[in-house]
Structures are given as structure tokens and as C-alpha cells.
Design a protein around this motif. Structure first.
Motif, PDB file in Angstrom:
ATOM      1  N   LEU A 189       0.831  -1.211   0.000  1.00  0.00           N
ATOM      2  CA  LEU A 189       0.000   0.000   0.000  1.00  0.00           C
ATOM      3  C   LEU A 189       0.869   1.267   0.000  1.00  0.00           C
ATOM      4  N   ALA A 190       1.995   1.184   0.711  1.00  0.00           N
ATOM      5  CA  ALA A 190       2.889   2.352   0.815  1.00  0.00           C
ATOM      6  C   ALA A 190       3.528   2.712  -0.524  1.00  0.00           C
ATOM      7  N   ARG A 191       3.464   1.789  -1.463  1.00  0.00           N
ATOM      8  CA  ARG A 191       4.041   2.026  -2.800  1.00  0.00           C
ATOM      9  C   ARG A 191       2.946   2.068  -3.856  1.00  0.00           C
ATOM     10  N   HIS A 192       1.718   2.345  -3.417  1.00  0.00           N
ATOM     11  CA  HIS A 192       0.598   2.240  -4.358  1.00  0.00           C
ATOM     12  C   HIS A 192       0.496   3.485  -5.234  1.00  0.00           C
ATOM     13  N   PRO A 193       0.434   3.286  -6.571  1.00  0.00           N
ATOM     14  CA  PRO A 193       0.397   4.464  -7.452  1.00  0.00           C
ATOM     15  C   PRO A 193      -0.836   5.343  -7.251  1.00  0.00           C
ATOM     16  N   ARG A 194      -1.961   4.747  -6.815  1.00  0.00           N
ATOM     17  CA  ARG A 194      -3.161   5.590  -6.616  1.00  0.00           C
ATOM     18  C   ARG A 194      -2.966   6.571  -5.462  1.00  0.00           C
ATOM     19  N   LEU A 195      -2.029   6.269  -4.566  1.00  0.00           N
ATOM     20  CA  LEU A 195      -1.784   7.152  -3.416  1.00  0.00           C
ATOM     21  C   LEU A 195      -0.580   8.062  -3.636  1.00  0.00           C
ATOM     22  N   VAL A 196       0.463   7.493  -4.223  1.00  0.00           N
ATOM     23  CA  VAL A 196       1.733   8.225  -4.319  1.00  0.00           C
ATOM     24  C   VAL A 196       1.717   9.220  -5.487  1.00  0.00           C
ATOM     25  N   LYS A 197       1.146   8.796  -6.611  1.00  0.00           N
ATOM     26  CA  LYS A 197       1.246   9.644  -7.817  1.00  0.00           C
ATOM     27  C   LYS A 197       0.560  11.009  -7.692  1.00  0.00           C
ATOM     28  N   PRO A 198      -0.643  11.084  -7.081  1.00  0.00           N
ATOM     29  CA  PRO A 198      -1.249  12.422  -6.947  1.00  0.00           C
ATOM     30  C   PRO A 198      -0.367  13.390  -6.143  1.00  0.00           C
ATOM     31  N   VAL A 199       0.332  12.852  -5.138  1.00  0.00           N
ATOM     32  CA  VAL A 199       1.181  13.725  -4.309  1.00  0.00           C
ATOM     33  C   VAL A 199       2.397  14.172  -5.115  1.00  0.00           C
ATOM     34  N   VAL A 200       2.980  13.249  -5.864  1.00  0.00           N
ATOM     35  CA  VAL A 200       4.122  13.605  -6.728  1.00  0.00           C
ATOM     36  C   VAL A 200       3.680  14.661  -7.741  1.00  0.00           C
ATOM     37  N   GLN A 201       2.484  14.490  -8.271  1.00  0.00           N
ATOM     38  CA  GLN A 201       1.976  15.458  -9.256  1.00  0.00           C
ATOM     39  C   GLN A 201       1.841  16.853  -8.642  1.00  0.00           C
ATOM     40  N   ILE A 202       1.303  16.924  -7.428  1.00  0.00           N
ATOM     41  CA  ILE A 202       1.106  18.237  -6.798  1.00  0.00           C
ATOM     42  C   ILE A 202       2.441  18.845  -6.375  1.00  0.00           C
ATOM     43  N   LEU A 203       3.321  18.030  -5.795  1.00  0.00           N
ATOM     44  CA  LEU A 203       4.601  18.570  -5.313  1.00  0.00           C
ATOM     45  C   LEU A 203       5.629  18.715  -6.432  1.00  0.00           C
ATOM     46  N   LYS A 204       5.350  18.083  -7.578  1.00  0.00           N
ATOM     47  CA  LYS A 204       6.253  18.115  -8.735  1.00  0.00           C
ATOM     48  C   LYS A 204       7.653  17.632  -8.360  1.00  0.00           C
ATOM     49  N   GLU A 205       7.687  16.619  -7.502  1.00  0.00           N
ATOM     50  CA  GLU A 205       8.975  16.071  -7.067  1.00  0.00           C
ATOM     51  C   GLU A 205       8.717  14.669  -6.520  1.00  0.00           C
ATOM     52  N   GLN A 206       9.732  13.832  -6.560  1.00  0.00           N
ATOM     53  CA  GLN A 206       9.576  12.503  -5.942  1.00  0.00           C
ATOM     54  C   GLN A 206       9.409  12.646  -4.429  1.00  0.00           C
ATOM     55  N   VAL A 207       8.786  11.632  -3.826  1.00  0.00           N
ATOM     56  CA  VAL A 207       8.481  11.721  -2.385  1.00  0.00           C
ATOM     57  C   VAL A 207       9.025  10.502  -1.636  1.00  0.00           C
ATOM     58  N   TYR A 208       9.254  10.699  -0.333  1.00  0.00           N
ATOM     59  CA  TYR A 208       9.588   9.566   0.542  1.00  0.00           C
ATOM     60  C   TYR A 208       8.507   9.481   1.622  1.00  0.00           C
ATOM     61  N   MET A 209       8.496   8.368   2.354  1.00  0.00           N
ATOM     62  CA  MET A 209       7.503   8.160   3.409  1.00  0.00           C
ATOM     63  C   MET A 209       8.011   8.781   4.705  1.00  0.00           C
ATOM     64  N   HIS A 210       7.400   9.875   5.126  1.00  0.00           N
ATOM     65  CA  HIS A 210       7.798  10.479   6.407  1.00  0.00           C
ATOM     66  C   HIS A 210       7.161   9.718   7.574  1.00  0.00           C
ATOM     67  N   GLN A 211       5.887   9.366   7.414  1.00  0.00           N
ATOM     68  CA  GLN A 211       5.204   8.630   8.479  1.00  0.00           C
ATOM     69  C   GLN A 211       4.113   7.755   7.862  1.00  0.00           C
ATOM     70  N   PHE A 212       3.890   6.594   8.478  1.00  0.00           N
ATOM     71  CA  PHE A 212       2.844   5.682   8.003  1.00  0.00           C
ATOM     72  C   PHE A 212       2.090   5.191   9.231  1.00  0.00           C
ATOM     73  N   LYS A 213       0.767   5.382   9.261  1.00  0.00           N
ATOM     74  CA  LYS A 213       0.044   4.974  10.461  1.00  0.00           C
ATOM     75  C   LYS A 213      -1.358   4.462  10.139  1.00  0.00           C
ATOM     76  N   ILE A 214      -1.849   3.612  11.060  1.00  0.00           N
ATOM     77  CA  ILE A 214      -3.233   3.121  10.964  1.00  0.00           C
ATOM     78  C   ILE A 214      -3.919   3.521  12.263  1.00  0.00           C
TER      79      ILE A 214
END
Ligand code: SIN
Ligand code: MN
Length: 274
Positions: free
Chosen positions: A70-95
Motif C-alpha cells: 500500500l505504501a508504494r501504491h500508485p493511486r496514493l503516491v502519484k497524486p502527491v508527486v503530481q502536486i509537489l512536482k517532485e519525488q516523495v519519501y515516506m515520512h510517516q505511516f500509520k493506521i
């Protein structure tokens, strides 16, 4: 998944976007099926409410295969990359659990206040994307946003260590009142599998859960790689030190048993913070 121009404009003006049913019922069932085991562990990664129920499970993406995907899921990661216009790393992951009957509040706050004050994150080039694991309705403590509050940048905050079991940098009531006069309050609701993206400076909160329905939610806090944290005050399970860019898997990765992911904390994480 590519955001439309209209979605990007909505995000810029309101500070959040809702994606109804982003994950299908089979994917949601798979994610939900892992939670009881994760929450049963007696480990520091499980922060419990004063009631003993799990408030937050941290960093499951480093020791659970489904959440690693899930942490590498394109439906979650790609919109953020699109908005930030830069690659991203996981700062925090929580349930977050928000348990039926006893799930406690989250006071009004901005996540960037914690990321800045505790973790030395240079700017607000980071944001959350949340996935509902249960239906979110008006009764089970939905997340509340003040639309447009992200435009104020980082606000004064005080460190509240008493209200709940989790220390939080919180906004004062006067500031929240003024922001609500201007923007109102929204509480996105939807069936399990719905996702919500929100800006790091979005002022948000949630009430306690008096309903008989849990409101479990996964949060990915994704940060632009050039904006990585500079202070290591919090334990690594709350503020990740691996700043390498996330490489997305295929869109069907959750249901594909052939996909392999690394689980560096499979045996758990118990080092003290640096
Ligand atoms: C958060 O603000 O980090 C979590 C809020 C919630 O799950 O209600
Ligand atoms: Mn928050």
C-alpha cells in the motif's frame, strides 16, 4: 491516476481532495484483514488510548507485506508527486483505530506544526493521503477540515501532552474560531476504500467515537525528497529516516501475490530515538 486540472485547482484553493471508492471491496478486505494482528502486538509501534485500545499503529509498511505494498501504491503516491512536482519519501505511516465507543479525540492541529517543531522539516512540501478502512459517517468521529486554512501557512501551536495519550502541537481556540468563520468546517464521509488527500498545513481534528462502529484509517505522510527532516527527536517509527524516493508498484499490486516487497522491520523496531 492523474489529477485533472480542476482537481489540482480544488486542492490549491480548499487544501483537500476526496476520492470516493479509490480502493475496491476486495482490496479493502485485504487491508482490514491485517489490522487485528497488527493491533494485538505489544510493541512501541502501537500507541494505545487511555482506554487501552490502539489509537495508532505506526510503520506497518516496514513489517507487514500488504501495507508495504500500500505504501508504494500508485493511486496514493502519484497524486502527491503530481502536486509537489517532485519525488516523495515516506515520512510517516500509520493506521488510526478510532475504536467503537471509546476512540478518543484529535485536537485541532496542523500536521506541519509537528513535522517542523519535532522533526525539523524545512517547509510544508509534504502532505497526507488517508484511506478509510471502515465506512466514515457523521457518528464515528470523521476527520474535520477547515477549508482554505492551509493558506495561512504554519500557525502558532502549543504542545498538548495531557488531553489524549498522544502529544500533539495544537492550535488555539481563537485561531480556530476565526478560520471557521472564514472557511466553515467539512467532514468528508464515504464508504470504506474512499481516500482523502490533504495539505500539511490543513487545520483538522476529529471528535471522539461514541458510535458502535470503529473508524480505522490509514495515513501516508509523504514528503518531497528535497524537504527531508533534519531533527531526529522522535523515534524512527514516528519520523522515518529513509529519504529514498518511493518506487510505485503496479496498480493491481495489492491483489497480486507474486509482488515482492522488502520488510526491513519484520522482527519489530525497538531502538531508542537517536
Ligand atoms: C491525525 O490528525 O493525524 C489523525 C486524525 C484522526 O485520525 O482522526
Ligand atoms: Mn493530523
Amino acid at each position: 491516476m492523474e489529477l485533472t486540472q480542476e482537481q489540482v485547482e480544488n486542492f490549491n484553493s480548499n487544501g483537500y481532495l476526496v476520492f470516493p471508492s479509490l480502493f475496491n471491496p476486495d482490496e479493502v478486505a485485504l487491508l482490514n484483514g491485517e489490522v487485528a494482528d497488527l493491533y494485538s502486538r505489544n510493541r512501541p509501534e502501537n500507541v494505545r488510548e487511555k482506554s487501552g485500545e490502539v489509537r495508532t499503529n505506526f510503520a506497518a509498511h516496514l513489517y507487514n507485506e500488504i501495507y508495504a505494498k500500500l505504501a508504494r501504491h500508485p493511486r496514493l503516491v502519484k497524486p502527491v508527486v503530481q502536486i509537489l512536482k517532485e519525488q516523495v519519501y515516506m515520512h510517516q505511516f500509520k493506521i488510526n483505530g478510532k475504536a467503537a465507543f471509546s476512540g478518543d479525540v484529535w485536537q485541532w492541529h496542523q500536521d506541519f506544526a509537528t513535522w517542523k517543531n519535532d522533526d525539523g522539516m524545512p517547509s510544508a512540501r509534504a502532505m497526507n493521503i488517508a484511506i478509510f478502512l471502515d465506512e466514515v459517517n457523521e457518528f464515528n468521529g470523521p476527520l474535520m477540515f477547515i477549508p482554505g486554512s492551509h493558506e495561512k501557512g504554519v500557525l502558532d501551536a502549543s504542545h498538548d501532552t495531557d488531553t489524549t495519550s498522544y502529544p500533539l502541537w495544537v492550535c488555539d481556540e481563537d485561531t480556530v474560531g476565526k478560520l471557521v468563520d472564514r472557511g466553515g468546517i467539512v467532514a468528508p464521509k464515504g464508504i470504506a476504500g474512499t481516500a482523502v488527500l490533504f495539505h500539511g498545513c490543513m487545520v483538522h481534528s476529529s471528535s471522539n467515537n461514541l458510535s458502535p462502529w470503529a473508524r480505522k484509517t490509514v495515513y501516508l505522510s509523504l514528503c518531497a525528497i528535497s524537504n527531508h527532516i533534519t531533527k531526529y527527536k522522535r523515534p524512527e517509527f514516528k519520523a522515518q529516516r529513509d529519504f529514498s524516493p518511493i518506487e510505485c508498484l503496479a496498480d493491481d499490486c495489492l491483489l497480486d501475490n507474486q509482488v515482492e516487497v522488502s520488510l526491513p522491520w519484520k522482527e519489530g523496531f525497538d531502538k531508542e530515538p537517536a
